[in-house]
Each structure stands twice: as structure tokens, then as C-alpha cells.
Scaffold this motif. Structure first.
Motif, short mmCIF file in Angstrom:
data_model
loop_
_atom_site.label_atom_id
_atom_site.label_comp_id
_atom_site.label_asym_id
_atom_site.label_seq_id
_atom_site.Cartn_x
_atom_site.Cartn_y
_atom_site.Cartn_z
N VAL A 108 42.13 119.44 77.18
CA VAL A 108 42.32 119.86 78.56
C VAL A 108 43.78 120.24 78.78
O VAL A 108 44.69 119.43 78.56
CB VAL A 108 41.91 118.74 79.54
N LEU A 109 43.99 121.47 79.21
CA LEU A 109 45.35 121.94 79.49
C LEU A 109 45.71 121.71 80.95
O LEU A 109 46.85 121.37 81.25
CB LEU A 109 45.47 123.42 79.12
N ARG A 110 44.75 121.89 81.84
CA ARG A 110 44.95 121.59 83.25
C ARG A 110 43.62 121.59 83.98
O ARG A 110 42.66 122.23 83.55
CB ARG A 110 45.93 122.58 83.91
N CYS A 111 43.57 120.88 85.11
CA CYS A 111 42.38 120.89 85.97
C CYS A 111 42.78 120.48 87.38
O CYS A 111 43.79 119.80 87.57
CB CYS A 111 41.28 119.96 85.41
N GLY A 112 42.00 120.91 88.35
CA GLY A 112 42.27 120.57 89.74
C GLY A 112 41.92 121.73 90.66
O GLY A 112 41.57 122.83 90.22
N MET A 113 41.99 121.49 91.96
CA MET A 113 41.71 122.53 92.93
C MET A 113 42.88 123.52 92.94
O MET A 113 44.04 123.13 92.79
CB MET A 113 41.52 121.93 94.33
N THR A 114 42.55 124.80 93.09
CA THR A 114 43.60 125.82 93.01
C THR A 114 43.22 127.02 93.85
O THR A 114 42.09 127.14 94.33
CB THR A 114 43.79 126.26 91.54
N THR A 115 44.16 127.93 94.02
CA THR A 115 43.87 129.20 94.67
C THR A 115 43.14 130.10 93.68
O THR A 115 43.55 130.23 92.52
CB THR A 115 45.18 129.88 95.10
N ALA A 116 42.05 130.71 94.13
CA ALA A 116 41.26 131.56 93.24
C ALA A 116 42.00 132.86 92.94
O ALA A 116 42.67 133.41 93.81
CB ALA A 116 39.92 131.87 93.88
N THR A 117 41.86 133.31 91.72
CA THR A 117 42.33 134.66 91.40
C THR A 117 41.41 135.65 92.11
O THR A 117 40.25 135.31 92.44
CB THR A 117 42.28 134.91 89.89
N PRO A 118 41.85 136.87 92.37
CA PRO A 118 40.96 137.85 93.01
C PRO A 118 39.65 138.03 92.24
O PRO A 118 38.58 138.16 92.84
CB PRO A 118 41.80 139.13 93.02
N ARG A 131 39.51 127.33 97.90
CA ARG A 131 40.18 126.75 96.72
C ARG A 131 39.14 126.17 95.76
O ARG A 131 38.67 125.04 95.96
CB ARG A 131 41.17 125.66 97.16
N PRO A 132 38.75 126.92 94.75
CA PRO A 132 37.77 126.42 93.79
C PRO A 132 38.41 125.39 92.85
O PRO A 132 39.63 125.24 92.78
CB PRO A 132 37.37 127.68 93.01
N TYR A 133 37.53 124.70 92.14
CA TYR A 133 37.97 123.75 91.12
C TYR A 133 38.25 124.54 89.85
O TYR A 133 37.45 125.37 89.42
CB TYR A 133 36.90 122.70 90.87
N HIS A 134 39.40 124.27 89.24
CA HIS A 134 39.91 125.08 88.12
C HIS A 134 40.03 124.21 86.88
O HIS A 134 40.58 123.10 86.94
CB HIS A 134 41.28 125.63 88.54
N VAL A 135 39.48 124.67 85.76
CA VAL A 135 39.56 123.93 84.49
C VAL A 135 40.03 124.88 83.40
O VAL A 135 39.44 125.95 83.21
CB VAL A 135 38.19 123.34 84.09
N GLU A 136 41.06 124.49 82.67
CA GLU A 136 41.52 125.25 81.52
C GLU A 136 41.47 124.34 80.30
O GLU A 136 42.07 123.25 80.29
CB GLU A 136 42.95 125.75 81.73
N ARG A 137 40.71 124.76 79.28
CA ARG A 137 40.52 123.91 78.10
C ARG A 137 40.55 124.74 76.82
O ARG A 137 40.22 125.93 76.83
CB ARG A 137 39.17 123.17 78.15
N LEU A 138 40.89 124.08 75.72
CA LEU A 138 40.67 124.62 74.39
C LEU A 138 39.33 124.11 73.90
O LEU A 138 38.99 122.94 74.12
CB LEU A 138 41.78 124.21 73.43
N LEU A 139 38.56 124.98 73.24
CA LEU A 139 37.22 124.65 72.79
C LEU A 139 37.22 124.45 71.28
O LEU A 139 37.73 125.29 70.54
CB LEU A 139 36.25 125.78 73.15
N LYS A 140 36.62 123.35 70.84
CA LYS A 140 36.61 123.04 69.41
C LYS A 140 35.21 122.64 68.95
O LYS A 140 34.44 122.05 69.70
CB LYS A 140 37.59 121.89 69.12
N GLY A 141 34.90 122.99 67.71
CA GLY A 141 33.67 122.58 67.07
C GLY A 141 34.00 121.84 65.80
O GLY A 141 34.69 122.38 64.93
N ASN A 142 33.57 120.58 65.70
CA ASN A 142 33.95 119.73 64.56
C ASN A 142 35.46 119.68 64.39
O ASN A 142 35.98 119.68 63.27
CB ASN A 142 33.27 120.19 63.27
#
Length: 247
Positions: A108-118, A131-142
Motif C-alpha cells: 500500500v502506497l497510500r489510501c484515504g478520502m481524496t479529491t477525485a481526478t476529472p 471525495r471518493p476513497y482512494h487506494v494506491e497499491r503495488l500488485l504482486k503474485g507470489n
């Protein structure tokens, strides 16, 4: 059982097909790992007592199936195989990985309520002041880095429920959380996919050099009644992931 302990039979499939299958099993079983050389044609000829023509046919089959690639001066190398994502359905990354027998994980790089991009506001049919809920993550398999995900979730689905925190998002599926906590199933949507080149900060985040190929998926995921729940931009390493169209 090692590949050299396997035998080909006279009354089975063609010899080259049997050899190709033996080598395929060895690759998929981890006997030969990505980036390693597989046995030479001479070694295969000796192991099975076959001609060079037979061995070359088997090797060509492995090349066609994307299991190996030939490199002058280096030999035949096991490919770093890309994962297939079928295009006829929308499913979470966790579902995708589990369907392949792999363990999904996230950073998880960041998460929380934020201003939406257009773009997110348009996709979720929100006002620019929402203000939607915003999640930025790196995705990994094994444990292997596959992609980067940027998600916006419409805020009205939470009601009086607290959105998932970073601790949950580091190990759990966002779609599973929405289903369990909000009672909303992701039932469909639309996804646009395009090829691009890695650049800027994201290239480094994905462990790529600037200009390396990536696949970018822009997704609007909807509930059973058609309400847009998530707008996401997912950037995959093109050397580790691909999409499959089932017709």
C-alpha cells in the motif's frame, strides 16, 4: 522426477511431442527456472536416443508456446512467462491470482478520502466536489511485482462504515471487502486497455527503465444494478502480464 528420468514410449504420441511435454513439465515444475538455459539439443538427443530433427521439433513447440526463447551464443532460455487475464470478465486482482494457484499480495502506497481526478469523477458519475476513497497499491503474485493500481471508490457506498485501512489493504481484496461490508457485488463494467511506455516515477516504482513497455487498463466496475462503484487505472508490466480474449 527429473526430466532425464522420464522415458518416451513407442506407442504414445510422436517422439517430439513427448519430449516437448517432458520439458514443459520440467519448466512448469521449477526444474528449469526463468532466465536459465534448458539442455542443449545434443544433451536431449543423448538422453532420449533421438535425432536432431526430433529434438528441434520439440524445441520449436516450446518456443511457439512461449515457454522458451532462443538466444544466439546463450542457448535456449526459459522465458519469464506472463500471466493471462481473460477479457470476458471483471474480477479483482486477488481473484485473478488465486485462480492461477498463486498468492496475491499488495504494497500500500497510500489510501484515504481524496479529491477525485476529472477522469475518476466522470467514470464514477460524481460531482467534482465529491471525495471518493482512494487506494494506491503495488500488485504482486507470489511476491513478484506485476503492476500498480490506482483506485477510486464512490464515497456514498460507505454510509456509516469506515473504509478499509492500510493494514487490510496490504493483504486483502478490495472487492471482497466491498461485498462483505457494504453488501455490494461487483457484477460487471467496462475496461479499456492500451499499450504504453513506462515513464517518470512510475517506471521506477515498477522496477522498469524509462521506455519499457507497459499495459494500462482503465476500468469502471459496476454493481448488479449498474451503479459505478470503482474507477481504476492499473498499469501492468508487459513482460509479466497479458490479456487473453476468449471468443
Amino acid at each position: 522426477m527429473k526430466w532425464t528420468e522420464r522415458e518416451i514410449t513407442a506407442n504414445g504420441a510422436s517422439r517430439w511431442q513427448q519430449i516437448a511435454e517432458i520439458l514443459r513439465d520440467a519448466i512448469e515444475g521449477g526444474e528449469f527456472k526463468a532466465g536459465q538455459s534448458i539442455p542443449t539439443e545434443a544433451e536431449i538427443n543423448k538422453a532420449f536416443g533421438v535425432s536432431r530433427t526430433t529434438t528441434r521439433a520439440a524445441m520449436q513447440k516450446l518456443v511457439q508456446d512461449g515457454l522458451v526463447s532462443r538466444h544466439p551464443g546463450l542457448g535456449t532460455i526459459v522465458s519469464d512467462r506472463r500471466l493471462d487475464q481473460p477479457l470476458h470478465q471483471i474480477r479483482s486482482f486477488a481473484e485473478d491470482m488465486r485462480s492461477r494457484g498463486m498468492t496475491p499480495s499488495y504494497e500500500v502506497l497510500r489510501c484515504g478520502m481524496t479529491t477525485a481526478t476529472p477522469e475518476a469523477a466522470h467514470g464514477l458519475e460524481l460531482a467534482t466536489s465529491d471525495r471518493p476513497y482512494h487506494v494506491e497499491r503495488l500488485l504482486k503474485g507470489n511476491g513478484r511485482l506485476i503492476g500498480h493500481s490506482l483506485s477510486f471508490i464512490r464515497p456514498d457506498i460507505f454510509s456509516d462504515i469506515e473504509p478499509p485501512d492500510a493494514a487490510f489493504l496490504a493483504q486483502g481484496s478490495l472487492y471482497d471487502w466491498i461485498a462483505q461490508e457494504c453488501g455490494i457485488e461487483i457484477a460487471g463494467g467496462v475496461e479499456f486497455i492500451e499499450a504504453s511506455l513506462a515513464g517518470g516515477e512510475l517506471a521506477g516504482t515498477l522496477g522498469l527503465s524509462g521506455g519499457d513497455p507497459v499495459l494500462i487498463a482503465r476500468r469502471i466496475a459496476r454493481s448488479e444494478n449498474g451503479l459505478p462503484i470503482e474507477f481504476a487505472v492499473i498499469t501492468y508490466r508487459a513482460d509479466r502480464y497479458r490479456f487473453r480474449v476468449e471468443l
